[in-house]
Design a protein around this motif. Structure first.
Motif, PDB file in Angstrom:
ATOM      1  N   THR A  79       0.358  -1.300   0.221  1.00  0.00           N
ATOM      2  CA  THR A  79      -0.268   0.279   0.367  1.00  0.00           C
ATOM      3  C   THR A  79       0.834   1.327  -0.161  1.00  0.00           C
ATOM      4  O   THR A  79       2.025   0.677   0.936  1.00  0.00           O
ATOM      5  N   ILE A  80       0.430   2.304  -1.259  1.00  0.00           N
ATOM      6  CA  ILE A  80       1.417   3.304  -1.090  1.00  0.00           C
ATOM      7  C   ILE A  80       0.486   4.977  -0.429  1.00  0.00           C
ATOM      8  O   ILE A  80      -0.588   4.791  -0.797  1.00  0.00           O
ATOM      9  N   THR A  81       0.399   5.335  -0.030  1.00  0.00           N
ATOM     10  CA  THR A  81      -0.136   6.732   0.566  1.00  0.00           C
ATOM     11  C   THR A  81       0.588   7.639   0.171  1.00  0.00           C
ATOM     12  O   THR A  81       2.175   7.578   0.446  1.00  0.00           O
ATOM     13  N   ALA A  82       0.978   8.426  -0.635  1.00  0.00           N
ATOM     14  CA  ALA A  82       1.107   9.931  -0.925  1.00  0.00           C
ATOM     15  C   ALA A  82       0.156  10.637  -0.460  1.00  0.00           C
ATOM     16  O   ALA A  82      -0.897  11.268  -0.212  1.00  0.00           O
ATOM     17  N   ILE A  83       0.903  12.359  -0.441  1.00  0.00           N
ATOM     18  CA  ILE A  83       0.657  13.814  -0.033  1.00  0.00           C
ATOM     19  C   ILE A  83       1.310  14.500  -0.689  1.00  0.00           C
ATOM     20  O   ILE A  83       2.178  14.486  -1.150  1.00  0.00           O
ATOM     21  N   PHE A  84       0.579  16.187  -0.933  1.00  0.00           N
ATOM     22  CA  PHE A  84       0.829  17.035  -1.622  1.00  0.00           C
ATOM     23  C   PHE A  84       2.280  17.892  -0.415  1.00  0.00           C
ATOM     24  O   PHE A  84       1.322  17.903   0.778  1.00  0.00           O
ATOM     25  N   GLN A  85       3.688  17.726  -0.936  1.00  0.00           N
ATOM     26  CA  GLN A  85       4.083  18.632  -0.693  1.00  0.00           C
ATOM     27  C   GLN A  85       4.003  20.153  -0.783  1.00  0.00           C
ATOM     28  O   GLN A  85       3.977  21.027   0.094  1.00  0.00           O
ATOM     29  N   GLU A  86       4.575  20.438  -2.143  1.00  0.00           N
ATOM     30  CA  GLU A  86       4.750  21.884  -2.776  1.00  0.00           C
ATOM     31  C   GLU A  86       4.816  21.760  -4.356  1.00  0.00           C
ATOM     32  O   GLU A  86       5.221  20.973  -4.816  1.00  0.00           O
ATOM     33  N   ALA A  87       4.442  23.084  -4.626  1.00  0.00           N
ATOM     34  CA  ALA A  87       4.542  23.876  -5.545  1.00  0.00           C
ATOM     35  C   ALA A  87       5.776  23.303  -6.206  1.00  0.00           C
ATOM     36  O   ALA A  87       6.502  23.881  -5.518  1.00  0.00           O
ATOM     37  N   THR A  88       6.837  23.176  -7.610  1.00  0.00           N
ATOM     38  CA  THR A  88       7.697  23.901  -8.130  1.00  0.00           C
ATOM     39  C   THR A  88       7.908  24.434  -9.223  1.00  0.00           C
ATOM     40  O   THR A  88       6.586  24.278  -9.943  1.00  0.00           O
ATOM     41  N   ARG A  89       8.943  25.050  -9.693  1.00  0.00           N
ATOM     42  CA  ARG A  89       8.799  25.412 -11.054  1.00  0.00           C
ATOM     43  C   ARG A  89       8.977  24.087 -12.647  1.00  0.00           C
ATOM     44  O   ARG A  89       8.053  24.597 -13.099  1.00  0.00           O
ATOM     45  N   PHE A  90       9.266  23.320 -12.004  1.00  0.00           N
ATOM     46  CA  PHE A  90       8.730  21.937 -12.666  1.00  0.00           C
ATOM     47  C   PHE A  90       7.907  21.058 -12.901  1.00  0.00           C
ATOM     48  O   PHE A  90       7.196  20.510 -13.876  1.00  0.00           O
ATOM     49  N   GLY A  91       6.959  21.682 -11.549  1.00  0.00           N
ATOM     50  CA  GLY A  91       5.657  20.360 -11.523  1.00  0.00           C
ATOM     51  C   GLY A  91       4.856  20.791 -10.059  1.00  0.00           C
ATOM     52  O   GLY A  91       4.796  21.722  -9.714  1.00  0.00           O
ATOM     53  N   ALA A  92       5.478  19.849  -9.445  1.00  0.00           N
ATOM     54  CA  ALA A  92       5.396  19.498  -7.480  1.00  0.00           C
ATOM     55  C   ALA A  92       6.146  18.625  -7.454  1.00  0.00           C
ATOM     56  O   ALA A  92       6.719  17.537  -7.408  1.00  0.00           O
ATOM     57  N   VAL A  93       5.569  18.255  -5.257  1.00  0.00           N
ATOM     58  CA  VAL A  93       7.021  17.920  -4.687  1.00  0.00           C
ATOM     59  C   VAL A  93       5.814  16.571  -3.899  1.00  0.00           C
ATOM     60  O   VAL A  93       4.832  17.556  -3.738  1.00  0.00           O
ATOM     61  N   ALA A  94       6.187  15.743  -3.891  1.00  0.00           N
ATOM     62  CA  ALA A  94       5.086  14.647  -2.890  1.00  0.00           C
ATOM     63  C   ALA A  94       5.776  14.012  -1.931  1.00  0.00           C
ATOM     64  O   ALA A  94       6.940  13.069  -2.245  1.00  0.00           O
ATOM     65  N   ARG A  95       5.101  13.416  -0.683  1.00  0.00           N
ATOM     66  CA  ARG A  95       5.676  12.418   0.158  1.00  0.00           C
ATOM     67  C   ARG A  95       5.072  11.217  -0.146  1.00  0.00           C
ATOM     68  O   ARG A  95       3.419  11.569   0.162  1.00  0.00           O
ATOM     69  N   VAL A  96       5.890  10.603   0.187  1.00  0.00           N
ATOM     70  CA  VAL A  96       5.509   8.405  -0.486  1.00  0.00           C
ATOM     71  C   VAL A  96       4.957   8.400   0.589  1.00  0.00           C
ATOM     72  O   VAL A  96       6.716   7.926   1.554  1.00  0.00           O
ATOM     73  N   SER A  97       4.992   7.285   2.044  1.00  0.00           N
ATOM     74  CA  SER A  97       5.476   6.085   2.413  1.00  0.00           C
ATOM     75  C   SER A  97       4.909   4.772   2.095  1.00  0.00           C
ATOM     76  O   SER A  97       3.671   4.794   1.306  1.00  0.00           O
ATOM     77  N   PHE A  98       4.859   3.572   2.601  1.00  0.00           N
ATOM     78  CA  PHE A  98       4.448   2.507   2.055  1.00  0.00           C
ATOM     79  C   PHE A  98       4.217   1.385   3.616  1.00  0.00           C
ATOM     80  O   PHE A  98       4.495   1.732   4.819  1.00  0.00           O
ATOM     81  N   ASP A  99       3.164   1.178   3.014  1.00  0.00           N
ATOM     82  CA  ASP A  99       2.698  -0.359   3.710  1.00  0.00           C
ATOM     83  C   ASP A  99       2.103   0.508   4.986  1.00  0.00           C
ATOM     84  O   ASP A  99       2.007  -0.352   6.321  1.00  0.00           O
ATOM     85  N   GLY A 100       0.835   1.524   5.574  1.00  0.00           N
ATOM     86  CA  GLY A 100       0.271   2.213   6.494  1.00  0.00           C
ATOM     87  C   GLY A 100       1.582   3.121   7.255  1.00  0.00           C
ATOM     88  O   GLY A 100       1.024   3.411   7.833  1.00  0.00           O
ATOM     89  N   ALA A 101       2.320   3.358   7.156  1.00  0.00           N
ATOM     90  CA  ALA A 101       3.320   4.565   7.413  1.00  0.00           C
ATOM     91  C   ALA A 101       2.665   6.409   6.979  1.00  0.00           C
ATOM     92  O   ALA A 101       2.322   5.466   6.009  1.00  0.00           O
ATOM     93  N   VAL A 102       2.658   6.558   7.658  1.00  0.00           N
ATOM     94  CA  VAL A 102       2.418   8.235   7.468  1.00  0.00           C
ATOM     95  C   VAL A 102       3.442   8.839   6.928  1.00  0.00           C
ATOM     96  O   VAL A 102       4.364   9.028   7.492  1.00  0.00           O
TER      97      VAL A 102
END
Length: 129
Positions: A75-98
């Motif tokens: 399982t993969i959980t992702a959240i938005f971190q910030e917008a950048t000039r090329f697109g954006a950055v996301a934070r991702v965790s695996f197997d139930g981690a937040v």
């Protein structure tokens, strides 16, 4: 994790990717959708906002491994971190981690040495009209 391809249009009448990125706030949930039939990259993983609008794709360097983990049932959980000039950055965790956002950078320090509070010159006065 980088989200790239923000300058490409979305299909149909969906808002533009840059517009949707501008609507995202740090910590907003994101959905990762593998696209094994993508003609450009069989490992492509599209990134969608919680409103169901595509923001772009995970960068190809990370997509191969993340696609493999998804196929293996992780399982993969992702959240938005910030917008950048090329697109954006996301934070991702695996197997139930937040996923967690990084702490904000401390404000820059004000120099306490080498500052002359009484300089030898002053700008010209601005006289009222």
């Amino acid at each position: 994790m980088l989200i790239v391809g923000a300058d490409f249009p979305n299909k149909g009448k969906s808002p533009g990717r840059r517009f949707e990125i501008a609507l995202c706030a740090p910590g907003d949930p994101l959905e990762l959708r593998p696209e094994p039939d993508n003609p450009a990259d069989e490992h492509a993983i599209a990134v969608y906002s919680d409103r169901g609008v595509q923001l772009g794709y995970i960068s190809s360097q990370r997509a191969v491994r993340i696609a493999q983990l998804i196929r293996q049932g992780h399982t993969i959980t992702a959240i938005f971190q910030e917008a950048t000039r090329f697109g954006a950055v996301a934070r991702v965790s695996f197997d139930g981690a937040v996923p967690e956002l990084p702490l904000p950078a401390p404000p820059p320090e004000v120099p306490t040495t080498g500052f002359d509070p009484d300089p030898d010159w002053y700008p010209d006065e601005v006289w009222p009209d």
